[in-house]
Scaffold this active site. Structure first.
Site, PDB file in Angstrom:
ATOM      1  CB  SER A 111      -5.244 -10.175  25.345  1.00 50.78           C
ATOM      2  OG  SER A 111      -6.293 -10.695  26.141  1.00 50.78           O
ATOM      3  CE1 TYR A 168      -8.793  -7.198  21.990  1.00 54.39           C
ATOM      4  CE2 TYR A 168      -8.876  -9.250  23.232  1.00 54.39           C
ATOM      5  CZ  TYR A 168      -8.492  -7.928  23.126  1.00 54.39           C
ATOM      6  OH  TYR A 168      -7.798  -7.339  24.147  1.00 54.39           O
TER       7      TYR A 168
END
Length: 143
Positions: free
Chosen positions: A57, A71
């Site tokens: 990401s 995350y």
């Protein structure tokens, strides 16, 4: 309290472990299983390359999304893992890549009020759609 309103002070060790297991450990285990077959199939084939691909990401490089230290850490770990896959599998003619998309709308993303903020941070002025990742993969596999 909504997930994106939580900070690192609110997350438990179990929250952190769940994120690491979902994003990092699973990628390691799946890639490891696939790599055995790839090495067996491509190591002795002339002029052909095998390929592993994972999704990280953009958040592993830019902290723009809410409060998600667990995350972000798992996705940064993914990038490091893929660099090592490339180092270790490269001699067997296996290429390892990682796609790092920006914000993607998904059923799990309940932060629509932050959508304008996400859009303001992207160069294209929009968030991606899930099928755009598939198109990128198809393009990368032709290279």
């Amino acid at each position: 309290m909504r997930e994106h309103d939580r900070t690192m002070l609110d997350f438990t060790a179990d929250d952190f472990d769940k994120s690491m297991n979902t994003n990092l450990r699973s990628a390691f285990l799946v890639t490891k299983a696939a790599a055995r077959d790839l090495v067996a199939n491509y190591a002795n084939v002339k002029d052909k390359l095998g390929k592993t691909e994972t999704y990280a990401s953009i958040i592993n490089m830019v902290s723009f999304w809410g409060n998600a230290c667990h995350y972000s850490a798992s996705k940064a770990g993914m990038k490091a893992l893929v660099r090592m896959f490339a180092h270790e599998l490269g001699p067997s003619k296996i290429r390892s890549d990682s796609v790092c998309p920006g914000p993607i709308m998904s059923p799990l993303q309940d932060i629509l009020e932050r959508l304008a903020y996400h859009i303001s941070l992207t160069k294209l002025g929009k968030v991606g759609e899930a099928n755009e990742g598939r198109k990128l993969n198809l393009h990368n596999n032709k290279i």
